[in-house]
Motif scaffolding. Sequence first.
Motif, PDB file in Angstrom:
ATOM      1  N   PRO A  29      27.835 -29.259  -4.548  1.00 42.91           N
ATOM      2  CA  PRO A  29      28.322 -30.614  -4.238  1.00 42.91           C
ATOM      3  C   PRO A  29      29.810 -30.805  -4.498  1.00 42.91           C
ATOM      4  CG  PRO A  29      27.091 -30.610  -6.308  1.00 42.91           C
ATOM      5  CD  PRO A  29      26.919 -29.238  -5.707  1.00 42.91           C
ATOM      6  N   ASP A  30      30.394 -30.000  -5.387  1.00 44.65           N
ATOM      7  CA  ASP A  30      31.820 -30.127  -5.679  1.00 44.65           C
ATOM      8  C   ASP A  30      32.647 -29.384  -4.637  1.00 44.65           C
ATOM      9  OD1 ASP A  30      31.201 -31.516  -8.020  1.00 44.65           O
ATOM     10  OD2 ASP A  30      31.041 -29.657  -9.177  1.00 44.65           O
ATOM     11  N   ASN A  45      34.006 -24.739   1.164  1.00 43.22           N
ATOM     12  CA  ASN A  45      32.612 -25.136   1.379  1.00 43.22           C
ATOM     13  C   ASN A  45      32.535 -26.464   2.132  1.00 43.22           C
ATOM     14  OD1 ASN A  45      33.401 -26.885  -0.630  1.00 43.22           O
ATOM     15  ND2 ASN A  45      31.556 -26.639  -1.861  1.00 43.22           N
ATOM     16  N   ASN A  46      31.316 -26.889   2.429  1.00 39.28           N
ATOM     17  CA  ASN A  46      31.127 -28.111   3.217  1.00 39.28           C
ATOM     18  C   ASN A  46      31.727 -29.334   2.538  1.00 39.28           C
ATOM     19  OD1 ASN A  46      29.825 -26.874   5.342  1.00 39.28           O
ATOM     20  ND2 ASN A  46      27.770 -27.195   4.515  1.00 39.28           N
ATOM     21  N   ALA A  47      31.610 -29.403   1.190  1.00 41.63           N
ATOM     22  CA  ALA A  47      32.165 -30.548   0.458  1.00 41.63           C
ATOM     23  C   ALA A  47      33.668 -30.637   0.659  1.00 41.63           C
ATOM     24  CB  ALA A  47      31.830 -30.428  -1.027  1.00 41.63           C
ATOM     25  N   PHE A  99      40.101 -36.261 -10.084  1.00 39.99           N
ATOM     26  CA  PHE A  99      39.363 -35.006 -10.054  1.00 39.99           C
ATOM     27  C   PHE A  99      39.530 -34.249 -11.362  1.00 39.99           C
ATOM     28  CE2 PHE A  99      39.976 -35.772  -5.531  1.00 39.99           C
ATOM     29  CZ  PHE A  99      38.749 -35.427  -4.989  1.00 39.99           C
ATOM     30  N   ARG A 100      38.449 -33.591 -11.777  1.00 43.41           N
ATOM     31  CA  ARG A 100      38.527 -32.562 -12.821  1.00 43.41           C
ATOM     32  C   ARG A 100      38.511 -31.230 -12.079  1.00 43.41           C
ATOM     33  NH1 ARG A 100      34.415 -33.931 -15.622  1.00 43.41           N
ATOM     34  NH2 ARG A 100      35.561 -35.189 -17.135  1.00 43.41           N
ATOM     35  N   VAL A 101      39.551 -30.423 -12.286  1.00 43.69           N
ATOM     36  CA  VAL A 101      39.737 -29.206 -11.494  1.00 43.69           C
ATOM     37  C   VAL A 101      39.633 -27.970 -12.387  1.00 43.69           C
ATOM     38  CG1 VAL A 101      41.236 -28.001  -9.861  1.00 43.69           C
ATOM     39  CG2 VAL A 101      41.315 -30.502  -9.994  1.00 43.69           C
TER      40      VAL A 101
END
Length: 237
Positions: A29-30, A45-47, A99-101
């Motif tokens: 999901p991220d 990815n798709n997200a 965001f947390r990256v």
Amino acid sequence: INLQNKWREKTVQLQSAVAESGLLFDTIPDILLMIDKDLNILRANNAAVNSFRHGIKAKNLNNIPNDEILINSVNYVLKTGKGSVIETTIKRNNKIQDFRVMIEKFPVESSTEIAAVVIMQEITEEKRRKQLLKDFVANASHEIRTPITSVIGFLENLKTLDEEEKDLKVRRKVRKEFFDIMTTQTNRISVLLNDLLLLSKAEMNYSNLPSDKVNINTILAEVIDRSRHLAAEKSIE
């Protein structure tokens, strides 16, 4: 023939593994990006595609989302090989997101030149809730301090009332007025403390969203009733 069958079997296994890997990659999901040493995005990815829209695989991280803190952190990881976790705020399409990256150097030599992996977890709502809680506690502290100061002041006045006022009837009248005001103020403190306890309970059960129906008119009436004294102090109806 046996050799051909073995190669066919190995090919099927490899294709299956690649398919499973791609499926796992796209169901995260991220936001997940794989980049080379020049910050070109090799895989997304798709997200990530849904978040950053068109052409992300052909773009460079410098352009998506053009965030200096993120770019500096990625370059640091590529240079030192040490992973990094940061928090950053990104503005895109007039929308601000937090965001947390997590940035990690790719652990093995890659034939596709993947150098680092960037995972971005959106924490906008989490930060908003923390700020709301911080603001509420600050406001509640102020609201609690006000009635406490008021009660202390009236108690001090009661101590000297007998010395300053000789008329018994006047003293009784003043005492009643003081006690009525102190009762109101202590009730305010009680309401505020109950609110703090309810907030704490709600925070602990945040993941268990309530499903009960409520009457919004009743809730609004309670809020108005609780706020009436504050409005009266400022001559607001």
